[in-house]
Design a protein around this motif. Structure first.
Motif, short mmCIF file in Angstrom:
data_model
loop_
_atom_site.label_atom_id
_atom_site.label_comp_id
_atom_site.label_asym_id
_atom_site.label_seq_id
_atom_site.Cartn_x
_atom_site.Cartn_y
_atom_site.Cartn_z
N LYS A 1 0.85 -1.19 0.00
CA LYS A 1 0.00 0.00 0.00
C LYS A 1 0.88 1.24 0.00
CE LYS A 1 -4.12 -1.96 2.15
NZ LYS A 1 -5.09 -1.86 3.26
N VAL A 2 0.51 2.21 -0.83
CA VAL A 2 1.28 3.44 -0.98
C VAL A 2 0.37 4.62 -0.72
CG1 VAL A 2 2.68 4.85 -2.53
CG2 VAL A 2 2.82 2.37 -2.66
N LYS A 3 0.82 5.53 0.14
CA LYS A 3 0.06 6.73 0.42
C LYS A 3 0.46 7.83 -0.54
CE LYS A 3 -1.54 9.61 4.26
NZ LYS A 3 -1.40 9.87 5.72
N LEU A 4 -0.50 8.32 -1.32
CA LEU A 4 -0.23 9.35 -2.32
C LEU A 4 -0.19 10.73 -1.68
CD1 LEU A 4 -2.55 7.99 -5.16
CD2 LEU A 4 -0.14 7.47 -4.73
N LYS A 5 0.22 11.71 -2.45
CA LYS A 5 0.36 13.07 -1.92
C LYS A 5 -0.97 13.66 -1.47
CE LYS A 5 4.49 14.29 -4.59
NZ LYS A 5 5.09 15.22 -5.59
N ASP A 6 -2.06 13.26 -2.13
CA ASP A 6 -3.37 13.79 -1.75
C ASP A 6 -3.96 13.08 -0.53
OD1 ASP A 6 -3.92 11.35 -2.81
OD2 ASP A 6 -5.30 12.06 -4.38
N GLY A 7 -3.21 12.14 0.05
CA GLY A 7 -3.67 11.46 1.25
C GLY A 7 -4.36 10.13 1.00
N THR A 8 -4.71 9.84 -0.24
CA THR A 8 -5.37 8.58 -0.54
C THR A 8 -4.35 7.43 -0.52
OG1 THR A 8 -5.05 8.91 -2.92
CG2 THR A 8 -7.11 9.71 -1.94
N VAL A 9 -4.84 6.25 -0.26
CA VAL A 9 -3.99 5.06 -0.19
C VAL A 9 -4.25 4.19 -1.41
CG1 VAL A 9 -3.41 3.00 1.12
CG2 VAL A 9 -3.97 5.12 2.33
N LYS A 10 -3.21 3.85 -2.11
CA LYS A 10 -3.30 3.04 -3.32
C LYS A 10 -2.68 1.68 -3.07
CE LYS A 10 -1.59 2.77 -8.08
NZ LYS A 10 -0.73 3.42 -9.10
N PHE A 11 -3.35 0.63 -3.50
CA PHE A 11 -2.81 -0.73 -3.36
C PHE A 11 -2.03 -1.08 -4.62
CE2 PHE A 11 -3.16 -5.37 -3.96
CZ PHE A 11 -2.50 -5.78 -2.80
#
Length: 393
Positions: free
Chosen positions: A38-48
């Protein structure tokens, strides 16, 4: 390519650690490649980020395009050649090349061979609906027990006991873990229902923690008269503290070795006077047969252990330095308690009533080591009868 070589080694049966060492990447990177991350993007959303596709490294029939052929297609297409010309040069059907360029385009609109090969391999995988996704009743049962902080292993054993002759109503421990980590199944919540707090698989690691030493005099665990693995006699306890940030708050933990019965001590502070009084209040009312010994580490909070022995008759033994395995039941219990009291949180915010609720919940959990009986029922039997239940080892 490191990723491809990594997946080839795993397909050949290499261990994750060895495969990482062979291709020159860290174990955490290899773990992410294998299980996703899981990666946390700059906008705060979490991407799998999905794991690497294992099928992309397998040898397949020559009638399917290989990774090398896809690289050739990308090279020829970048030169401006069309599907027919590329097919003639490669000895393939024009419809095969045309379909490949149409179906496996990268989101950028370009044809990238490695992305195309992974996409094709992903389509070859036969994704099956998990047992929990197909059975709403089973899903509800597992979800409810996870919210009660049962472990997947405890849930699996409970189902096996409840439905001994119906495999359709049971599910393995690993299947529960796979469903937990699989997006879309709906078992993973925030925070994670697992004791570890994890929301994805991680590599196992071993942490080494330093301990404060206890000043003499003290009685060594080697004078206790029985091995740490011997649980034949009831009334022997193991204890410790779980502490908050900067050692400003603490909760005392006690575990009866035979039944795994847990007692939690609400401590206003973690000094030796407060701890000694709390231990006396918790252990003093018990029958003499259930106050045989208490094993602790070498923390200075037990400086008044002689006073505790005088007030309760319980003898206090101290483990060797850096030997938590000598208090294995207590160490395991402290791990369970971190599901309720996470690390780096202020433990003073929990009242005595909060500790009583957690204590009751832990003692009502079925334990595999107790043959799926609960610590509460076994300890109740110890209190009620002079004929103790058979030894549990």
């Amino acid at each position: 390519m490191a990723r491809r070589r990594f997946m080839e080694l795993l397909a050949q049966g290499w261990a994750l650690r060895a495969a990482c060492r062979e291709v020159g990447v860290s174990r955490s990177t290899g773990n992410n490649w294998k299980h996703g991350s899981k990666v946390k993007l700059k906008d705060g959303t979490v991407k799998f980020v999905p794991p690497l596709e294992p099928l992309s490294t397998r040898v397949i029939s020559p009638r399917f395009l290989s990774e090398a052929e896809r690289i050739t297609i990308a090279d020829l297409a970048s030169q401006g050649l069309g599907p027919t010309a590329i097919a003639e040069l490669m000895g393939r059907s024009p419809s095969t090349i045309s379909r490949e360029l149409r179906r496996n385009l990268h989101p950028s609109g370009q044809y990238r061979p490695f992305h195309a090969h992974a996409a094709a391999a992903s389509r070859r995988r036969r994704v099956r609906t998990t047992k929990l996704e197909a059975d709403t009743e089973l899903h509800a049962f597992v979800s409810d027990k996870l919210q009660q902080k049962w472990s997947p292993q405890q849930i699996s054993r409970a189902l096996r006991l409840a439905h001994p002759h119906d495999p359709g109503r049971r599910i393995s421990t690993e299947s529960i873990y796979l469903a937990l980590y699989r997006p879309g199944v709906g078992l993973m919540t925030a925070p994670s229902p697992l004791r570890t707090g994890r929301d994805q698989r991680r590599a196992h690691c071993r942490q080494v923690r330093s301990r404060r030493r206890f000043a003499q005099p003290m009685i060594s665990i080697h004078e206790r008269g029985f091995d740490p693995t011997d649980r034949g006699e009831p009334g022997h306890w193991e204890g410790d503290l779980i502490v908050g940030p900067h050692h400003r708050s603490a909760i005392g933990t006690l575990v009866e070795r035979q039944t795994r019965y847990v007692k939690l001590l609400h401590l206003a502070s973690q000094d030796s006077l407060t701890l000694c009084a709390s231990l006396a209040a918790a252990l003093g009312p018990l029958p003499a047969g259930l106050r045989n010994s208490l094993t602790w580490d070498q923390g200075t909070e037990m400086a008044r252990h002689l006073e505790l022995t005088r007030d309760t008759g319980i003898r206090v033994y101290f483990c060797d330095a850096a030997s938590p395995w000598q208090r294995g039941s207590n160490e395991n219990t402290n791990g369970l308690l971190r599901q309720y009291f996470p690390k780096s949180t202020d433990l003073s915010q929990h009242s005595a009533g909060d500790l009583a609720r957690v204590e009751a919940e832990l003692n009502q959990r079925p334990r595999r080591i107790l043959e799926d009986r609960t610590p509460a029922e076994l300890f109740k039997a110890l209190l009620a009868s002079q004929n103790h239940p058979p030894p549990l080892r």
